[in-house]
Write an enzyme that holds these catalytic residues in place. Structure first.
Site, PDB file in Angstrom:
ATOM      1  N   HIS A  63       0.835  -1.220   0.000  1.00  8.85           N
ATOM      2  CA  HIS A  63       0.000   0.000   0.000  1.00  8.85           C
ATOM      3  C   HIS A  63       0.864   1.262   0.000  1.00  8.85           C
ATOM      4  O   HIS A  63       0.734   2.100  -0.905  1.00  8.85           O
ATOM      5  CB  HIS A  63      -0.979  -0.022   1.175  1.00  8.85           C
ATOM      6  CG  HIS A  63      -1.663   1.286   1.418  1.00  8.85           C
ATOM      7  ND1 HIS A  63      -2.521   1.858   0.502  1.00  8.85           N
ATOM      8  CD2 HIS A  63      -1.610   2.148   2.471  1.00  8.85           C
ATOM      9  CE1 HIS A  63      -2.950   3.017   0.973  1.00  8.85           C
ATOM     10  NE2 HIS A  63      -2.412   3.217   2.168  1.00  8.85           N
ATOM     11  N   GLU A  92       1.250   5.507  12.780  1.00 10.84           N
ATOM     12  CA  GLU A  92      -0.093   5.093  13.213  1.00 10.84           C
ATOM     13  C   GLU A  92      -0.155   3.595  13.533  1.00 10.84           C
ATOM     14  O   GLU A  92      -0.794   3.185  14.492  1.00 10.84           O
ATOM     15  CB  GLU A  92      -1.116   5.427  12.118  1.00 10.84           C
ATOM     16  CG  GLU A  92      -2.543   5.206  12.604  1.00 10.84           C
ATOM     17  CD  GLU A  92      -3.556   5.176  11.470  1.00 10.84           C
ATOM     18  OE1 GLU A  92      -4.714   4.934  11.775  1.00 10.84           O
ATOM     19  OE2 GLU A  92      -3.173   5.376  10.299  1.00 10.84           O
ATOM     20  N   ASP A  93       0.522   2.779  12.717  1.00 16.11           N
ATOM     21  CA  ASP A  93       0.339   1.328  12.817  1.00 16.11           C
ATOM     22  C   ASP A  93       1.444   0.581  13.564  1.00 16.11           C
ATOM     23  O   ASP A  93       1.332  -0.622  13.777  1.00 16.11           O
ATOM     24  CB  ASP A  93       0.211   0.723  11.401  1.00 16.11           C
ATOM     25  CG  ASP A  93      -1.062   1.186  10.708  1.00 16.11           C
ATOM     26  OD1 ASP A  93      -1.950   1.690  11.423  1.00 16.11           O
ATOM     27  OD2 ASP A  93      -1.164   1.072   9.480  1.00 16.11           O
ATOM     28  N   ASP A 275     -21.869  16.382 -25.770  1.00 18.78           N
ATOM     29  CA  ASP A 275     -20.495  16.873 -25.589  1.00 18.78           C
ATOM     30  C   ASP A 275     -19.564  15.769 -25.080  1.00 18.78           C
ATOM     31  O   ASP A 275     -18.703  16.006 -24.242  1.00 18.78           O
ATOM     32  CB  ASP A 275     -20.473  18.084 -24.642  1.00 18.78           C
ATOM     33  CG  ASP A 275     -21.051  17.774 -23.275  1.00 18.78           C
ATOM     34  OD1 ASP A 275     -21.716  16.718 -23.138  1.00 18.78           O
ATOM     35  OD2 ASP A 275     -20.836  18.570 -22.338  1.00 18.78           O
TER      36      ASP A 275
END
Length: 749
Positions: A63, A92-93, A275
């Protein structure tokens, strides 16, 4: 002998291969080649996330690697941002801290990683009350270093690309949030390609069938479009070759989401979206000074080949958009009788159009750019919004949408100075944008030398003069027609200050009155007075006394000196009434609680549950066959909304943890009210034909029918009871077969 797991080996190979791809992509850019620090960041992140898998089953490090690739290739940022992308989930992890990152990688990368950690888990956390706060946090962080939000957008893009591995209710929450916040944010940052992909991915998850249908139709009509493009551009190429320009001409096909959006708003089928194709002329200027002139020279030369539309010349070259976008847009009449938009831009303008503010870092890794003016203006807007006292999450998001993502208009001061304002700005907004004193004392305005009220909506090109008076004060009604965050914040602040002054005066008046009547300033006495005047609180009473809208007198004295026994009797009635409910009433109100809803499961909408447990939202009136979702409201009721309903879009963004995936399981037994809009050429007996098709051929019950004609054109609305979307489709198809009926579509109301 050590046995090596082949899965681990293949994972290691996959990770190494992905990292090598990132390095190769980076080495192709014009940034300084700081391979060493990127390798160091990758090794650090790889070690920190070792053994952790994503929900899709792949190693977690894939990721951050994917986000880093987007940052490098699709946004065009350099090594600082690539390292920050690789490290964005470490704090964070894992057990590492921002201080650890700073010690190893320096303060700049640590600052960006810290910003990304603060806004992790999407803009919104799981708790609804914290959502607006999280969004403020995101914007505050962004105003320090815009690379934080650019990496966050890249993070969201990768999450959207891998959304298939999540549960349906999570998909709706993330897709809704993406459409409501991230896509407009990417647009405002000038990340045009990313904005388009985010919209398309959100749409694909929310309306898979419609997405596939439009995709198939686009594929089926591709050859025809290619032919139109080649025929249309052939004479343009000859003309540009004569001018001696180095150029390329590319076709831009309208995105699937934009096509669907137009079909919904204009109530037209795919075949009537004219368009679909636009043409881009991208050139290398002969020299930098001539870039702007070259755009207009190209416009003049191609206008000799095709007739331009008089009202559709958009000059974003002389006046760039707030996100830095520059181009000259002209709409030309092709030989096939259709209007085709041509966008004229230089290679530099094209760079900014695709990568927006990120292009500022393209050649200068340390940040900063030659033109920070628009960037600074944008960040100022953000700070103004953060000052706006909006307590409710959805209100706050609406304010963000109102200002940050609004289209712009250009307005002139009396001296000819140009000011950029959000679309739908009023004269009052303009006054506050110039100066708070000007805003708070304005009594009206002159727009193009004509006197207009403060609520007058401004248009691009207006010249505005603000008229003031020293005796003028801010009025509460101004909050209604102020649209910009700055004006609303200033008006609210001034009114609040005035209210405090009134309350101070009111308190002195009230205490004086009570002491004269020898009554203590107890809460019960004050409550009696404000209820006597039909007010809701002590604060309201004090304000009313302070601004002299209420004057205390004899009637107040009588109310306060009411006999104690009367109060006692009232109290007794209240206490018995609330404490001793009738047993039957208890049975009615204290029903057994419903079975707890599991938001992770898909909720089946059956005839029985629809009638007993769920409510169909009034705002969008869903029927079986519509793409829908469930929302658990504050009273634990489940309300069913269409997925594209504006209210549902807000709910997905703001209260995502209360969203439930739902699916229909009905069998044509229940009837639902729908509205059908019809339009066509008026003819004798037409109404009779329409009612015959609905009532006799299809045996559908008409509730209400209203049709009117004007200059030979009829239009009307029919209210019908149907079982599901299939019924609606059949009705529309059959009505279109009636002579002179040109348009039939389902509308909300």
């Amino acid at each position: 002998m050590e046995i090596v797991n082949s899965k681990e080996v293949s994972d290691e190979e996959m990770i190494e291969q992905s990292f090598q791809e990132l390095l190769n992509d980076y080495l192709k850019t014009k940034h300084r080649k700081r391979v060493e620090i990127i390798t160091k960041a990758f090794n650090f992140a790889n070690q920190a996330h070792k053994g952790i898998k994503r929900q899709s089953g792949e190693p977690y490090i894939m990721h951050p690697l994917s986000v880093a690739k987007i940052v490098c290739n699709e946004i065009g940022l350099g090594s600082t941002s690539i390292c920050s992308a690789l490290l964005h989930d470490v704090v964070e992890d894992t057990d590492y801290t921002v201080e650890d990152i700073e010690n190893i990688f320096g303060p700049k990368i640590a600052h960006i990683v810290d910003g990304l950690t603060k806004i992790s888990g999407g803009i919104f956390g799981d708790k609804a009350s914290a959502q607006a706060e999280n969004f403020k946090k995101l914007l505050l962080t962004m105003s320090d270093d815009i690379r934080v939000i650019l990496i966050k957008v890249a993070d969201r893009l990768h999450n959207m690309r891998t959304l298939g591995s999540l549960l349906p209710n999570k998909q709706f929450k993330i897709a809704g949030e993406t459409l409501y916040i991230y896509a407009p944010l990417a647009n405002r940052l000038g990340l045009n390609q990313i904005k388009t992909e985010l919209e398309n991915l959100s749409f694909r998850y929310e309306h898979p069938e419609e997405y596939q249908e439009i995709e198939e139709k686009l594929t089926a009509t591709a050859a025809e479009r290619d032919e139109v493009f080649n025929v249309f551009t052939a004479p343009i190429r000859i003309q540009l070759d004569k001018m001696g320009l180095k150029y390329r001409i590319v076709a831009r096909v309208k995105s699937i989401y934009s096509i669907w959006n137009k079909m919904q708003t204009k109530h037209v089928p795919f075949e009537e979206v004219y368009d679909l194709l636009a043409v881009r002329v991208i050139f290398d200027p002969l020299n930098e000074e001539e870039e702007l002139n070259d755009c207009f020279d190209i416009y003049v030369s191609i206008s000799k080949i095709y007739k331009p539309h008089p009202d559709r010349l958009r000059d974003w070259v002389s006046h760039p958009k707030a996100n830095g976008y520059q181009a000259l847009h002209v709409t030309l009449m092709g030989n096939n009788g259709q209007w085709i938009e041509v966008q004229i831009r230089s290679e530099r303008m094209n760079d900014v159009a695709e990568q927006g503010f990120a292009a500022h870092w393209k050649y200068k890794e340390g940040g900063g750019s030659e033109d920070d003016g628009e960037l600074e203006k944008w960040l100022r807007t953000i700070k103004e919004i953060l000052d706006d006292p909006q307590p409710d999450a959805i209100d706050f998001l609406d304010t963000i949408k109102l200002n940050l993502f609004a289209s712009e208009i250009f307005v002139f001061t009396p001296k000819g100075e140009i000011k950029t304002m959000p679309q739908n700005s009023t004269a009052l907004d303009f006054a506050f944008s110039l100066h708070t004193d000007l805003g708070s004392h304005c009594i009206g305005a002159k727009v193009n030398h004509k006197l207009v009220p403060l609520s007058h909506k401004l248009e691009s090109g207006d010249q505005v003069e603000i008229l003031t008076s020293k005796s003028q004060r801010v009025q509460p009604s101004w909050e209604v027609f102020a649209t910009t965050a700055k004006a609303r914040a200033k008006i609210a602040a001034i009114l609040k200050k005035e209210q405090k002054n009134f309350q101070k005066e009111g308190e002195a008046i009230l205490l004086d009155f009570l002491s004269k009547e020898e009554i203590g300033p107890e809460a019960a006495s004050i409550e009696k007075i404000y209820k006597f005047h039909n007010l809701k609180s002590r604060e309201e009473l004090l304000t009313a006394l302070g601004n002299k809208s209420i004057i205390l007198g004899e009637s107040d004295k009588n109310e306060l000196k009411e006999k104690q026994s009367g109060n006692w009797k009232k109290y007794l009635m209240f206490s018995f009434g609330s404490g001793n409910k009738d047993p039957k009433e208890k049975l009615e109100t204290d029903k057994e609680p419903q079975e707890k809803i599991n938001p992770k499961k898909v909720l089946k909408l059956t005839e029985e549950t629809i009638q007993k447990n769920y409510m169909m939202a009034d705002c969008c009136q869903p029927i079986p066959g519509d793409d829908v979702l469930g929302y658990i409201d504050e009273n634990e009721r489940i309300i069913i909304h269409k997925r594209q309903c504006p209210v549902a879009i807000k709910l997905k963004s703001s209260y995502g943890n209360r969203i439930i995936a739902t699916s229909w399981d009905t069998h044509k037994t229940l009837s639902f009210l729908v509205y059908i809009y019809v339009k066509g050429i008026d003819s004798v007996g037409l109404l009779n034909e329409i009612t015959q098709v609905i009532s006799q051929q299809l045996n559908v019950n008409i509730r209400k029918l209203a049709i009117e004609t004007n200059d030979g054109i009829f239009e009307g609305k029919i209210q019908l009871y149907v079982h599901d979307v299939e019924d609606v489709k059949q009705i529309c198809d059959n009505l279109l077969k009636v002579n002179n009926v040109k348009l039939v579509t389902r509308v909300e109301s």
